[in-house]
Design an enzyme around this catalytic site. Structure first.
Site, PDB file in Angstrom:
ATOM      1  N   HIS A 138      -1.159  -0.526 -10.131  1.00  0.00           N
ATOM      2  CA  HIS A 138      -1.770  -1.459  -9.166  1.00  0.00           C
ATOM      3  C   HIS A 138      -2.204  -2.765  -9.850  1.00  0.00           C
ATOM      4  O   HIS A 138      -3.382  -3.143  -9.842  1.00  0.00           O
ATOM      5  CB  HIS A 138      -2.964  -0.791  -8.464  1.00  0.00           C
ATOM      6  CG  HIS A 138      -3.271  -1.428  -7.136  1.00  0.00           C
ATOM      7  ND1 HIS A 138      -3.666  -0.724  -6.031  1.00  0.00           N
ATOM      8  CD2 HIS A 138      -3.238  -2.729  -6.751  1.00  0.00           C
ATOM      9  CE1 HIS A 138      -3.861  -1.558  -5.009  1.00  0.00           C
ATOM     10  NE2 HIS A 138      -3.616  -2.775  -5.431  1.00  0.00           N
TER      11      HIS A 138
ATOM     12  N   ARG B  62       0.853  -1.184   0.000  1.00  0.00           N
ATOM     13  CA  ARG B  62       0.000   0.000   0.000  1.00  0.00           C
ATOM     14  C   ARG B  62       0.887   1.232   0.000  1.00  0.00           C
ATOM     15  O   ARG B  62       1.877   1.312   0.749  1.00  0.00           O
ATOM     16  CB  ARG B  62      -0.890   0.019   1.253  1.00  0.00           C
ATOM     17  CG  ARG B  62      -2.032  -1.001   1.216  1.00  0.00           C
ATOM     18  CD  ARG B  62      -3.067  -0.671   0.139  1.00  0.00           C
ATOM     19  NE  ARG B  62      -4.186  -1.598   0.103  1.00  0.00           N
ATOM     20  CZ  ARG B  62      -4.296  -2.653  -0.718  1.00  0.00           C
ATOM     21  NH1 ARG B  62      -3.329  -2.931  -1.590  1.00  0.00           N
ATOM     22  NH2 ARG B  62      -5.368  -3.405  -0.689  1.00  0.00           N
TER      23      ARG B  62
HETATM   24  C1  GLV Z   1      -5.157  -5.483  -3.920  1.00  0.00           C
HETATM   25  O1  GLV Z   1      -4.473  -4.543  -3.687  1.00  0.00           O
HETATM   26  C2  GLV Z   1      -5.678  -6.358  -2.921  1.00  0.00           C
HETATM   27  O2  GLV Z   1      -5.687  -5.966  -1.746  1.00  0.00           O
HETATM   28  O3  GLV Z   1      -6.076  -7.474  -3.267  1.00  0.00           O
END
Ligand code: GLV
Length: 291
Positions: free
Chosen positions: A258, A211
């Site tokens: 991401h 994160r």
């Molecule tokens: C993606 O970031 C997840 O938490 O699966």
């Protein structure tokens, strides 16, 4: 027959895979017309609480991803919330990390710079995998697979977690050539990687697949303007990464949107089905969040 609604995040693949793996349920997209009081389970990523409150007979919430820091747990209906623990997703992340680890261990970044000036210099000091240390911060279900994948390919590996470590975080950073950030975001880990850790990493590489907010971004930019070799960032404080962010343009930063660990309905639907079976039997499936 119980009814499951699924947050519509794709072209229907989740609904169809869940319907196949859960033949005793009616599975619908959240936008389909269903009697709210017939809904027993919700499969979702970020449906708003007001939406969930309509489901008065809800028995469980199954998340489509591994993290849950984007949710306000206190405001969700009082039912078990289960995050996704899909080993295939962990493998996906491990291969993403391994690709970058090899990229830096084999000096591909340095050869790219040399190519720009037509420089032929084969005499870079070779660093073999056994002498290239990959550290994983947050060695939980995903972190441990990243560590074993890198170890299987000959890399030296070391893990550090808040609950189990034998040295201060700064010393762990000092020992690594690459640090992979997989620490979950919570009050204790916000900004856990700051200037002291990045200084200790020296001319190493930070890979963040956890994160964004676990890293102090101004400190990271400061370190990149100094000795730090590179940062591979898949996650950010704010997503999508704003167009005016310095990170888009920094020559030592590699941005991916991401995508390090993708939720795949083919592998995740059976995991979610098994969790629903456990909940139905009154048991606590793996991944149940302690609220
Ligand atoms: C993606 O970031 C997840 O938490 O699966």
């Amino acid at each position: 027959m119980g009814v499951i609604v699924v947050e519509g995040i794709d072209d229907g693949a989740w609904v169809s895979h869940l319907a196949t793996t859960l033949p005793h349920f009616d599975v619908h997209d959240v936008d389909a017309e269903v009697q709210p009081d017939s809904v027993t389970y919700v499969v979702m990523w970020r449906l708003p609480t007001q939406h969930l409150e309509a489901y008065t007979n809800l028995e469980g919430i199954l998340l489509l991803g591994a993290g849950y820091d984007h949710l306000d747990l206190g405001s969700l209906p009082n039912v078990p919330v289960v995050r996704l623990i899909d080993p295939a997703m962990a493998d996906d992340i491990a291969l993403y990390v391994l690709s970058w680890v090899i990229y830096f261990q084999r000096d591909f970044d340095r050869y790219a710079t040399m190519q720009a000036t037509a420089t032929w210099q084969s005499a870079l000091k070779p660093v073999f995998a056994r002498n290239f240390t990959v550290g994983v911060l947050g060695s939980g279900a995903i972190g441990s697979i990243v560590l074993t994948t890198c170890a299987k390919h000959g890399f030296a590996t070391v893990g550090w977690s808040r609950s189990a470590h034998d040295r201060p975080l700064k010393d762990f950073f000092r020992d690594c050539d690459v640090v992979v950030d997989l620490v979950p975001l919570n009050k204790a880990t916000r900004g856990i990687i700051g200037a002291p850790e990045l200084t200790a990493l020296g001319d190493g590489v930070l890979i963040n697949v956890g994160r964004g907010a676990t890293v102090d971004t101004p400190a990271l930019i400061g370190a990149l303007n100094g000795e730090l070799r590179a940062a591979v960032l898949d996650v950010f404080d704010s997503e999508p990464l704003p167009a005016d962010s310095l990170l888009w343009r920094h020559p030592k930063v590699f941005v991916t949107p991401h995508v390090a660990g993708r939720s795949d309905p083919v592998t995740a639907a059976p995991v979610i089905a098994a969790s629903i079976a456990e909940l139905g039997a009154g048991r606590t499936p793996p991944g149940t969040i302690n609220r």
